[in-house]
Design a protein around this motif. Structure first.
Motif, mmCIF file in Angstrom:
data_model
loop_
_atom_site.group_PDB
_atom_site.id
_atom_site.type_symbol
_atom_site.label_atom_id
_atom_site.label_comp_id
_atom_site.label_asym_id
_atom_site.label_seq_id
_atom_site.Cartn_x
_atom_site.Cartn_y
_atom_site.Cartn_z
ATOM 1 N N TYR A 33 44.833 41.943 69.028
ATOM 2 C CA TYR A 33 44.176 42.969 68.221
ATOM 3 C C TYR A 33 43.243 43.823 69.083
ATOM 4 N N TRP A 34 42.421 43.168 69.880
ATOM 5 C CA TRP A 34 41.489 43.907 70.724
ATOM 6 C C TRP A 34 42.193 44.547 71.921
ATOM 7 N N LEU A 35 43.293 43.946 72.387
ATOM 8 C CA LEU A 35 44.063 44.569 73.464
ATOM 9 C C LEU A 35 44.664 45.884 72.982
ATOM 10 N N TRP A 52 43.342 47.995 70.771
ATOM 11 C CA TRP A 52 42.302 49.003 70.775
ATOM 12 C C TRP A 52 41.888 49.377 72.198
ATOM 13 N N PHE A 53 41.835 48.384 73.058
ATOM 14 C CA PHE A 53 41.484 48.667 74.455
ATOM 15 C C PHE A 53 42.517 49.594 75.093
ATOM 16 N N SER A 54 43.800 49.308 74.896
ATOM 17 C CA SER A 54 44.856 50.136 75.478
ATOM 18 C C SER A 54 44.847 51.534 74.896
ATOM 19 N N VAL A 100 42.258 53.196 73.772
ATOM 20 C CA VAL A 100 41.132 53.927 74.348
ATOM 21 C C VAL A 100 41.394 54.291 75.807
ATOM 22 N N MET A 101 42.137 53.417 76.519
ATOM 23 C CA MET A 101 42.354 53.596 77.954
ATOM 24 C C MET A 101 43.443 54.620 78.287
ATOM 25 N N THR A 116 50.140 50.004 73.968
ATOM 26 C CA THR A 116 49.710 50.368 72.613
ATOM 27 C C THR A 116 50.904 50.444 71.674
ATOM 28 N N PHE A 119 49.451 52.098 79.676
ATOM 29 C CA PHE A 119 48.617 51.817 78.507
ATOM 30 C C PHE A 119 49.243 52.364 77.226
#
Length: 316
Positions: A23-25, A27-29, A31-32, A62, A58
């Motif tokens: 889940y957090w990966l 959002w991180f991807s 944003v990146m 996503t 990235f």
């Protein structure tokens, strides 16, 4: 574990992630995605190709995680009693999208992980130590050498290790040629051998361009001009006295002027036998005579610099 999900209004369905880390990966991807390209400006720390590859990487992560959440989400929504139109076909299409992007993500991730880890060569020489031999080896390997075993001139034979991050293959060929291809080195007359053996140079030969021709030169205590010839040479080796009194050796044919310089792999000429003779009898005679054998031994290395990552990613 309670699934983490992003609620969507599409078809009244939830996008469900099987683990909080994914889940957090996601959002991180997400944003990146624009970050690498923003650092790949012409004056930025990374190249444009590196920024493009990382931005694409990235984006695919996503996309893959969104498809994974969709795949699980269809079943999750269906299990809650809400009907998903064309349920099975949608899951197949999402699975196909994941199969198309998943292998590339895994491959590129593995490539990124291996970038810091490499192997660099150490060169171990068994030789007859002398100041002249040390000077010649350092001239060839010095720019790429991290450290090397101190020479002990009192020994008849010594094992010397040069620790490097790799050397130009052209330099290594010079070192290996007398052991590997001795037939390529012509035999000079006794007079010419006596003349070249008596040369006492103060420093290694350097390349010069004079009137559009290649020469090698170095300060020598005392010498007389000479012409060294052999039937296999396209043109003789002419040794003369330069303007500053140094020994000036005509390397024309062995090397040709390219971009107003000579001495590198791009300026190598067609007179190979002359070039090998220059190396064996004038430029590196002690390497040719006193290097008894050598081996290449690889050591593991770890490099975590931005330049190292940039170089490898841009060459992917």
């Amino acid at each position: 574990m309670k699934p983490h999900h992003i609620l969507k209004t599409w078809f009244g369905m939830d996008f469900v992630f099987p683990h909080w880390a994914l889940y957090w990966l996601f959002w991180f991807s997400l944003v990146m995605i624009p970050v690498p390209m923003s650092f790949a400006h012409h004056s930025g720390p990374i190249s444009y190709r590196t920024g493009l590859f990382l931005g694409t990487y990235f984006t695919l992560i996503t996309f893959f995680l969104a498809m994974l959440a969709s795949y699980i989400g269809y079943k999750y929504t269906q299990s809650k009693g809400r009907t998903v139109p064309d349920y099975q076909n949608k899951r197949y299409r999402v699975m196909g999208a994941m199969l198309g992007t998943g292998p590339f993500i895994l491959y590129f991730t593995g490539y990124l992980i291996t970038i810091p880890f490499g192997h660099a060569p150490n060169y171990v020489f068994t030789l007859k130590p002398s100041p002249q031999l040390e000077m010649e080896l350092n001239h060839l390997l010095g720019d790429d050498t991290i450290e090397y075993t101190p020479f002990d001139y009192s020994l008849d034979e010594q094992e010397v290790t040069y620790v490097t991050n790799g050397i130009d293959s052209m330099f290594f060929d010079i070192i290996a040629r007398p052991r590997k291809y001795p037939e390529k080195i012509v035999t000079l007359t006794k007079g010419d051998l006596a003349y070249t053996s008596a040369i006492n140079k103060h420093r290694p030969f350097d390349f010069k361009v004079i009137n559009g021709h290649c020469y090698i030169s170095t300060p020598v205590e005392s010498f007389t001009p000479r012409v060294i010839d052999h039937p296999k040479f396209e043109s003789p080796i002419t040794i003369s006295i330069g303007k500053e009194g140094e020994m000036l050796v005509d390397a024309n044919g062995a090397y040709n002027v390219r971009f107003n310089a000579c001495g590198d792999r791009y300026s190598v000429g067609s007179d190979f036998f002359k070039r090998y003779a220059l190396e064996a009898y004038l430029q590196y005679p002690h390497i040719y005579k006193s290097n008894l054998k050598h081996i290449k031994v690889y050591r593991p290395t770890i490099t975590l610099t931005l330049e190292h990552f940039d170089e490898h990613i841009s060459n992917f």
